[in-house]
Design a protein around this motif. Structure first.
Motif, PDB file in Angstrom:
ATOM      1  N   PHE A  84      11.667  26.271  96.321  1.00 28.09           N
ATOM      2  CA  PHE A  84      11.054  27.074  95.274  1.00 28.09           C
ATOM      3  C   PHE A  84      11.091  26.274  93.984  1.00 28.09           C
ATOM      4  N   GLN A  85       9.910  26.013  93.424  1.00 22.28           N
ATOM      5  CA  GLN A  85       9.788  25.204  92.217  1.00 22.28           C
ATOM      6  C   GLN A  85       9.159  26.044  91.102  1.00 22.28           C
ATOM      7  N   LEU A  86       9.707  25.927  89.884  1.00 18.95           N
ATOM      8  CA  LEU A  86       9.204  26.653  88.717  1.00 18.95           C
ATOM      9  C   LEU A  86       8.778  25.671  87.638  1.00 18.95           C
ATOM     10  N   GLU A  87       7.768  26.076  86.868  1.00 24.54           N
ATOM     11  CA  GLU A  87       7.387  25.302  85.696  1.00 24.54           C
ATOM     12  C   GLU A  87       6.817  26.244  84.639  1.00 24.54           C
ATOM     13  N   ILE A  88       6.940  25.848  83.385  1.00 24.88           N
ATOM     14  CA  ILE A  88       6.392  26.642  82.289  1.00 24.88           C
ATOM     15  C   ILE A  88       4.953  26.210  82.055  1.00 24.88           C
ATOM     16  N   GLY A  89       4.048  27.167  82.129  1.00 25.77           N
ATOM     17  CA  GLY A  89       2.632  26.861  81.976  1.00 25.77           C
ATOM     18  C   GLY A  89       2.102  27.240  80.611  1.00 25.77           C
ATOM     19  N   GLU A  90       0.793  27.300  80.495  1.00 28.37           N
ATOM     20  CA  GLU A  90       0.128  27.621  79.242  1.00 28.37           C
ATOM     21  C   GLU A  90       0.503  29.034  78.784  1.00 28.37           C
ATOM     22  N   GLY A  91       0.738  29.167  77.478  1.00 26.94           N
ATOM     23  CA  GLY A  91       1.083  30.469  76.947  1.00 26.94           C
ATOM     24  C   GLY A  91       2.456  30.950  77.377  1.00 26.94           C
ATOM     25  N   ASN A  92       3.345  29.992  77.703  1.00 28.21           N
ATOM     26  CA  ASN A  92       4.693  30.334  78.160  1.00 28.21           C
ATOM     27  C   ASN A  92       4.683  31.172  79.428  1.00 28.21           C
ATOM     28  N   SER A  93       3.644  31.005  80.241  1.00 23.02           N
ATOM     29  CA  SER A  93       3.663  31.644  81.555  1.00 23.02           C
ATOM     30  C   SER A  93       4.612  30.867  82.462  1.00 23.02           C
ATOM     31  N   ILE A  94       5.072  31.506  83.527  1.00 23.35           N
ATOM     32  CA  ILE A  94       5.928  30.854  84.514  1.00 23.35           C
ATOM     33  C   ILE A  94       5.136  30.709  85.806  1.00 23.35           C
ATOM     34  N   ASN A  95       4.951  29.480  86.246  1.00 19.86           N
ATOM     35  CA  ASN A  95       4.237  29.204  87.484  1.00 19.86           C
ATOM     36  C   ASN A  95       5.248  28.815  88.568  1.00 19.86           C
ATOM     37  N   GLY A  96       5.008  29.303  89.762  1.00 18.32           N
ATOM     38  CA  GLY A  96       5.922  29.009  90.852  1.00 18.32           C
ATOM     39  C   GLY A  96       5.208  28.580  92.122  1.00 18.32           C
ATOM     40  N   ILE A  97       5.852  27.729  92.901  1.00 12.68           N
ATOM     41  CA  ILE A  97       5.378  27.325  94.230  1.00 12.68           C
ATOM     42  C   ILE A  97       6.557  27.486  95.180  1.00 12.68           C
ATOM     43  N   ALA A  98       6.359  28.279  96.241  1.00 13.54           N
ATOM     44  CA  ALA A  98       7.404  28.488  97.247  1.00 13.54           C
ATOM     45  C   ALA A  98       6.883  28.009  98.598  1.00 13.54           C
ATOM     46  N   SER A  99       7.735  27.362  99.343  1.00  9.98           N
ATOM     47  CA  SER A  99       7.291  26.853 100.646  1.00  9.98           C
ATOM     48  C   SER A  99       8.451  26.881 101.640  1.00  9.98           C
ATOM     49  N   VAL A 100       8.103  27.026 102.926  1.00 10.84           N
ATOM     50  CA  VAL A 100       9.056  26.919 104.034  1.00 10.84           C
ATOM     51  C   VAL A 100       8.336  26.286 105.210  1.00 10.84           C
ATOM     52  N   VAL A 101       9.116  25.895 106.176  1.00  6.63           N
ATOM     53  CA  VAL A 101       8.572  25.374 107.436  1.00  6.63           C
ATOM     54  C   VAL A 101       9.011  26.316 108.541  1.00  6.63           C
ATOM     55  N   LEU A 102       8.054  26.722 109.385  1.00  3.56           N
ATOM     56  CA  LEU A 102       8.346  27.609 110.505  1.00  3.56           C
ATOM     57  C   LEU A 102       8.223  26.812 111.811  1.00  3.56           C
ATOM     58  N   PRO A 103       9.334  26.509 112.507  1.00  2.00           N
ATOM     59  CA  PRO A 103       9.228  25.863 113.826  1.00  2.00           C
ATOM     60  C   PRO A 103       8.570  26.842 114.809  1.00  2.00           C
ATOM     61  N   THR A 104       7.650  26.331 115.621  1.00  2.00           N
ATOM     62  CA  THR A 104       6.965  27.211 116.571  1.00  2.00           C
ATOM     63  C   THR A 104       7.808  27.394 117.822  1.00  2.00           C
ATOM     64  N   ASP A 105       7.581  28.484 118.529  1.00  2.00           N
ATOM     65  CA  ASP A 105       8.296  28.773 119.764  1.00  2.00           C
ATOM     66  C   ASP A 105       7.487  28.361 120.983  1.00  2.00           C
ATOM     67  N   ILE A 106       6.214  28.639 120.960  1.00  2.00           N
ATOM     68  CA  ILE A 106       5.374  28.397 122.141  1.00  2.00           C
ATOM     69  C   ILE A 106       4.358  27.294 121.857  1.00  2.00           C
ATOM     70  N   MET A 107       3.826  27.298 120.637  1.00  2.00           N
ATOM     71  CA  MET A 107       2.757  26.331 120.344  1.00  2.00           C
ATOM     72  C   MET A 107       3.273  24.889 120.361  1.00  2.00           C
ATOM     73  N   GLN A 108       4.619  24.714 120.319  1.00  6.24           N
ATOM     74  CA  GLN A 108       5.135  23.352 120.411  1.00  6.24           C
ATOM     75  C   GLN A 108       4.795  22.693 121.753  1.00  6.24           C
ATOM     76  N   PHE A 109       4.624  23.527 122.801  1.00  3.83           N
ATOM     77  CA  PHE A 109       4.268  22.973 124.100  1.00  3.83           C
ATOM     78  C   PHE A 109       2.836  22.465 124.121  1.00  3.83           C
ATOM     79  N   PHE A 110       2.114  22.811 123.069  1.00  5.23           N
ATOM     80  CA  PHE A 110       0.710  22.369 123.001  1.00  5.23           C
ATOM     81  C   PHE A 110       0.488  21.440 121.827  1.00  5.23           C
ATOM     82  N   GLY A 111       1.578  20.810 121.331  1.00  2.48           N
ATOM     83  CA  GLY A 111       1.458  19.772 120.327  1.00  2.48           C
ATOM     84  C   GLY A 111       1.616  20.237 118.897  1.00  2.48           C
ATOM     85  N   LYS A 112       1.868  21.561 118.676  1.00  8.33           N
ATOM     86  CA  LYS A 112       2.043  22.098 117.319  1.00  8.33           C
ATOM     87  C   LYS A 112       3.507  22.476 117.151  1.00  8.33           C
TER      88      LYS A 112
END
Length: 603
Positions: A84-112
């Protein structure tokens, strides 16, 4: 063989559904956490004055991360690499970017092997404009003090309301606009300065009098009124002693000689116009200082009771009034007199009589097509006097057939007599407070000067204060062009602060916003099922509900008096206060200021 080959794409389809379902669930939860994080960070940023990214950045980011982590825990739904990353934007707004990685259960057998999930979020301070109208009780009882205070309530009110302005301005966001309006109220409201000329009737009938016949040349009459102690002290003691036998054998009581001295000094003289016949009434105000003792005795059997009243620098204020007298062969005709009101801006006192209404017996079904006074948004129609207001001319009002000594019954018909009937403008029963003020941005000196101009006088008519406070605040009524929201992103929050030091207190001899009530009989008559006080309270409650329908937040403060259901039901739970002294009143206004000033964040 065919079935074996077809099972492979079928498993891929089912597997992708399961894994993508988990991904959508995680994305929704991640978005919520991201939103919570930037909101928390923006609120923290808003609480820091003179923000410096180098010294305060960690505090703001820390608050945002705590909110994010509380809503999206590490490893939730088997996700990995949470960020989770935060930055102060224009007009003192707060911008955020959140990310995660989800390991697959079944699609891994098909290359994902994994699904990368990322969301963005933003929180900015939406600074609303704020409009505040204060309906302030300035009745005569405000000149008194509460048991826990040493200064009059009106003085306490002035100090606290000034501090409220200072508090609000100190916490105001630079981009915001705060406007204040005022409705001082007692028996009446002084709103002439906010009315347009076309909102006032060109002609109106007033309960006055005309002279029949010719008056005596130079004839005058005089009387005293408004004898009220304004300073000094006095007390009365009683003692008993035996009666003495008089020369005729009867019992008598001897009384000491009075030692009281009275000094009367003229303070000021003013004149006002009287009509029919045209002339002037002279009002001379005197201060009368009494010092010394007065004595009275009473005989009961063979015992005398001596009452001694001691005066010490005791000052009365009273008025000596002269006007044309009724001469031989003449009389007064007390009746409704029609008056051209073209001079209302200069000749009236600024207070008004309300527009047309009716005696309401069912307040759950009020007919606003008849009760024009309770329609807070109705703009008057030129040429339709029912929708227009009527200026007050207290100097021409006489109350038939109520005498100065309080005797006599009110009547609606004409009365011809040589008697003098009560003039409420002279007797002090037509109080007109300081002029109301429309919403505007004030500087501190002008604001404080206006508050200092408030004077305590009159009786407690809550309904007229609520009606006009609602009118000044409504975004869709008389002042819609000034009160409407500037834009969807620049909305206005509206607050009505109603302060009183007493319960409803009405007088049938008062010249109120509905005329002399037993004579005018517009909203109430002596034969009404409700008392005049009950009528006022019912109308107050109705006007309060009308205000709240306009998304106006009503705050109620009972200062030196008890809260009653009429007051608490108007404001609602959490929005009313009882203040028994200056400190508690100050705390109530601080709580209101805090609530009004809360940060409002939007995505």
């Amino acid at each position: 063989m065919i079935f074996a080959f077809s099972i492979v794409p079928l498993l891929a389809l089912v597997g992708s559904s399961i894994d993508m379902g988990r991904a959508y669930l995680i994305e929704a939860r991640l978005q919520q956490a991201c939103d919570a994080g930037v909101l928390g960070a923006r609120k923290e940023l808003g609480a820091i004055s003179n923000f410096n990214v180098d010294t305060d950045g960690d505090t703001v980011a820390g608050k945002g991360n705590r909110f994010f982590n509380a809503n999206f825990g590490d490893g939730i739904y088997n996700s990995i690499d949470r960020d989770f990353q935060l930055e102060i934007g224009e007009g003192n707004s707060i911008n955020g970017i959140a990310s995660v990685v989800l390991p697959t259960d079944i699609m891994q057998f098909f290359g994902k092997d994994q699904i990368d999930i990322s969301v963005t979020c933003k929180a900015e301070l939406t600074v609303p404009n704020t409009d505040i109208v204060m309906a302030l009780d300035v009745t005569g009882s405000m000149a008194e003090s509460n048991p826990d205070d040493t200064t009059a309530r009106i003085s306490v009110l002035k100090s606290v309301v000034k501090d409220f302005f200072t508090t609000m301005e100190a916490t105001r966001q630079p981009e915001s606009r705060i406007r204040y309006g005022f409705v001082p109220y007692s028996t009446n409201v002084n709103v002439g300065s906010v009315l347009k000329d076309e909102w006032v009737v060109p002609q109106w009938d007033y309960p006055s009098r005309t002279l029949i016949g010719a008056k005596n040349a130079g004839g005058m009459f005089s009387y005293y009124s408004s004898v009220t102690p304004v300073s000094g002290t006095y007390f009365t003691t009683k003692s008993t002693f035996a009666a003495t036998v008089g020369g005729g054998g009867g019992l008598t009581c001897n009384k000491p000689a009075n030692t009281m001295t009275v000094n009367t000094a003229l303070q000021s003289t003013t004149t006002e116009a009287v009509t029919d016949p045209a002339g002037t009434r002279t009002i001379s105000t005197y201060l009368r200082t009494r010092n010394g003792n007065t004595y009275s005795v009473s005989l009961s059997g063979s015992t005398c009771t001596l009452s001694t009243t001691t005066y010490a620098s005791y000052v009365d204020t009273y008025r000596y009034i002269t006007e044309p007298s009724v001469g031989t062969g003449t009389s007064w005709q007390y009746r409704d007199v029609s008056r051209n009101t073209a001079d209302w801006r200069t000749a009236s006192n600024g207070c008004i009589e309300e527009r047309s209404t009716y005696e309401i017996d069912d307040f759950d079904n009020v007919d606003l097509s008849r009760a024009f006074d309770l329609d807070i948004d109705l703009v008057p129609t030129a040429g339709d006097p029912d929708t227009q207001w009527r200026p007050m001319y207290p100097s021409m009002i006489y109350e038939r057939a109520r005498r100065w000594d309080g005797t006599g019954n009110f009547v609606t018909e004409t009365v011809v007599t040589n008697e003098e009937f009560l003039a409420p403008g002279v007797a002090g029963f037509a109080a007109c407070p300081a002029a109301a003020r429309k919403l505007k941005v004030w500087n501190q000196s002008d604001y404080e000067a206006y508050i200092d101009s408030l004077v305590a006088a009159g009786s407690t008519y809550h309904d007229i204060g609520m009606i006009w406070a609602a009118r000044l605040l409504s975004p869709t009524g008389l002042f819609a062009a000034e009160n409407a929201d500037m834009s969807p992103k620049r909305r206005t929050t509206r607050h009505l602060i109603f302060l009183t030091d007493g319960q409803t207190s009405s007088l049938d001899i008062s010249y109120s916003s509905y005329g002399v009530e037993p004579i005018a009989q517009r909203r109430w008559s002596p034969a009404s099922a409700l008392t005049l006080t009950e009528t006022i309270e019912k109308r107050f409650s109705f006007a309060c509900e009308q205000a709240k329908k306009k998304n106006i937040k009503v705050w109620f403060i009972a200062f030196g008096t008890e809260l009653n259901p009429v007051m608490t039901n108007c404001a609602g739970t959490g929005y009313y206060f009882k203040a028994g002294n200056a400190a508690e009143l100050d705390q109530a206004f601080k709580q209101i200021a805090k609530s009004i000033g809360d940060l409002r964040l939007s995505l």
